[in-house]
Enzyme design. Structure first.
Site, short mmCIF file in Angstrom:
data_model
loop_
_atom_site.label_atom_id
_atom_site.label_comp_id
_atom_site.label_asym_id
_atom_site.label_seq_id
_atom_site.Cartn_x
_atom_site.Cartn_y
_atom_site.Cartn_z
N ARG A 1 14.22 -71.88 12.74
CA ARG A 1 13.69 -71.72 11.38
C ARG A 1 13.57 -73.09 10.73
NH1 ARG A 1 16.41 -66.88 12.10
NH2 ARG A 1 14.89 -65.21 12.28
N ASP B 1 12.49 -68.75 17.91
CA ASP B 1 12.41 -67.60 17.01
C ASP B 1 10.95 -67.45 16.57
OD1 ASP B 1 13.21 -65.52 15.04
OD2 ASP B 1 15.21 -66.31 15.46
N HIS C 1 11.43 -61.49 18.12
CA HIS C 1 11.48 -62.83 17.52
C HIS C 1 10.63 -63.80 18.34
CE1 HIS C 1 14.30 -61.97 14.30
NE2 HIS C 1 15.06 -61.30 15.14
N ASP D 1 17.95 -59.07 19.73
CA ASP D 1 18.17 -58.47 18.41
C ASP D 1 16.85 -58.07 17.75
OD1 ASP D 1 17.60 -61.25 18.35
OD2 ASP D 1 18.19 -61.36 16.25
N GLU D 2 16.94 -57.06 16.91
CA GLU D 2 15.88 -56.71 15.96
C GLU D 2 14.50 -56.54 16.61
OE1 GLU D 2 17.76 -58.74 11.98
OE2 GLU D 2 16.66 -60.08 13.30
N THR E 1 18.97 -70.46 9.39
CA THR E 1 18.50 -71.56 8.52
C THR E 1 17.16 -71.30 7.85
OG1 THR E 1 17.58 -72.70 10.46
CG2 THR E 1 19.84 -73.25 9.83
N GLU E 2 16.86 -70.02 7.57
CA GLU E 2 15.61 -69.70 6.87
C GLU E 2 15.48 -70.50 5.57
OE1 GLU E 2 17.56 -67.44 8.29
OE2 GLU E 2 16.41 -65.73 9.04
C1 ACM Z 1 20.96 -61.70 14.09
O1 ACM Z 1 21.58 -62.05 13.08
N1 ACM Z 1 19.70 -61.28 14.01
C2 ACM Z 1 21.59 -61.74 15.40
#
Ligand code: ACM
Ligand code: ZN
Length: 500
Positions: free
Chosen positions: A136, A165, A230, A293-294, A440-441
């Protein structure tokens, strides 16, 4: 009660009589077996800046004691000097870092007085991690080294390097050169008026240098490449790896995006193979983190190739494609001598494609993933989002504080506990340790990263190192002024507000 101003606090401290005052540069000496640690430690002690008068130098003497195993060490402070013992290089490294913590106040005053004491110390957990998201926002190699050194000063031993990402891909893969050109930069929309471009790749030489710097500090660098979600940054360069074929762009916004790798396209495994070959070449770590993830499944629902794959595998649910990918990736890593680590979503839908037993699960959405994974025999690392481990959250519920999404107080970080109450003894043994994560967005500069990390990283370090019985927020609070002074001596920006 007397206390030594150390964080994390050692397993056992016994005060003896007397004290020693050190007013000139101490000399770090000892057995040849520890030559590398002594050479690095001597340089670190020299940086503190004691006045140099060789005739009056007090010795810090390192010696081998084979009784001390793995990371254990003993440190005796007497009125004539400091005596450090360990059976291994990592043990003596920890001893030297403990001595360094005690000596650092001299940066300001030129002198320290230490009580005579016997310290016997070793860690509670073997995985004491810190993750930095360099996708990020890009952080310089110099800052990454500074963070690794600070982590090692706190006896942490894993640097989890989040390298890819939606918002950026940060290392070259020789067979996929468009990553350098197309995936390594983005325009941040909130900064557009300034033409604010966030960009950067870590060269192979820089990565090797960071890995060597960490190895000298007995820190293992675990790379993460996030599959199959991601993935916007890599899709921007290789749109054929997505379900729709694109066009895609490196995301300037933050969130969870629908475009993921196409589970019906065999080329995603060619890509993963090339990535793993490069990671295996650059990172000596036993582990590679494959994310997981996600992941949203919408694209797989609408994609003829993904639907054909489901028919081929006789799957009824798109979500099972993720577990199929996870197993394949972990097998590809095993063929390269590596063990896969993944976020806790890898536990989902694993009745058809069983997660291999050696797969290590990082429990982040709570402690439940860790509880479930250990019940199934997996080793786990605990990094629960709402229990002190996510330091991208604000340190205080206040609009003036940096950070986003939620609040994570120093107290919460201090009180994080890797072994969940619901785990039985066998499950508890599978908890390798814990980890603190900095996403770190909204962290645009390393000075802000430092502020987010300290003192919360110091607080979790104690949770991962010190015996549970000895942990006390009141004691941490007493040691906090000395900790702050050490961080100041090392030019670290830190949060100085209330602990809760
Ligand atoms: C995460 O915080 N998406 C692993
Ligand atoms: Zn597809």
């Amino acid at each position: 009660m007397e206390t030594l101003e150390l964080v994390p606090y050692p397993a056992q401290v016994i005060f003896t009589k007397g004290s020693i005052t050190i007013e000139t540069a101490p000399r770090l000496v000892g057995d040849d077996a520890f030559a590398a640690e002594i050479s690095l430690g001597a340089a670190q002690i020299a940086e503190i800046g004691f006045p140099s008068e060789p005739d009056t130098a007090i010795e810090i003497r390192c010696a081998v004691d084979r009784e001390l195993q793995n990371e254990a060490y003993r440190l005796s402070i007497t009125d004539t000097g400091l005596f450090l013992f360990a059976g291994t290089g990592i043990g003596i490294f920890h001893a030297i870092q403990t001595a360094r913590q005690l000596l650092l106040p001299a940066k300001k005053t030129g002198t320290v007085t230490l009580p005579c004491v016997n310290i016997d110390d070793e860690p509670r957990f073997s995985w004491r991690g810190c993750m930095l998201d360099t996708a990020r926002n890009y952080f310089t190699p110099a800052f990454i080294k500074k963070l690794i050194d600070l982590a090692a000063l706190h006896h942490l031993n894993v640097f989890h390097w989040h390298l890819t990402d939606d918002q950026g891909w940060r290392f070259s893969v020789p067979k996929y050169p468009a990553l350098d050109e197309k995936s390594s930069w983005r325009i941040d929309p909130r900064m557009k008026q300034n033409g604010f471009k966030i960009e950067g790749m870590y060269s192979a030489a820089e990565i090797r240098e960071i890995v060597a710097y960490a190895a000298a500090r007995h820190v293992e660098v675990v790379p993460e490449v996030d599959f199959p979600g991601h993935a916007s940054a890599l899709l921007a360069a290789y749109p054929e790896l997505g379900c729709t074929g694109g066009p895609y762009h490196v995301e300037g916004e933050f969130g969870i995006f629908e475009d993921v790798l196409c589970a019906g396209n065999d080329e995603i495994f060619d890509f993963a193979g090339a990535v793993f070959d490069e990671l295996a070449d650059l990172f000596p770590s036993r582990y590679v983190h494959i994310g997981g993830d996600e992941v949203l499944f919408n694209r797989w629902k609408d994609c003829p190739k993904c639907q054909a794959r489901m028919r081929e595998l006789s799957l009824q649910k798109e979500s099972k494609l993720q577990s199929w990918i996870t197993v394949k990736l972990s097998e590809m890593l095993r063929a390269r001598g590596k063990t896969a680590v993944g976020w806790d979503e890898v536990l989902q839908e694993t009745d058809t494609f069983k997660l291999p037993e050696d797969f290590i699960v990082m429990s982040w959405r709570g402690k439940e993933g860790g509880i479930e994974a250990t019940a199934k025999g997996h080793r786990v690392i605990m990094t629960p989002v709402s229990d002190g481990c996510y330091v991208n959250f604000k340190p205080l519920d206040n609009a003036e504080e940096p950070g986003h999404l939620s609040v994570c107080t120093v107290r919460q970080s201090y009180e994080t506990e890797p072994v969940a109450g619901e785990m039985n003894e066998d499950q508890a043994k599978l908890v390798l340790g814990g980890q603190c994560n900095l996403w770190t967005e909204v962290i645009y500069a390393s000075r802000i990263a430092e502020y987010m990390l300290f003192p919360r990283l110091s607080a979790v370090a104690e949770a991962f190192w010190s015996p549970k019985r000895s942990r006390s927020l009141a004691s941490f609070q007493e040691r906090l002024p000395a900790l702050r002074e050490r961080l100041d001596a090392l030019d670290v920006n830190q949060y100085r507000g209330p602990l809760e």
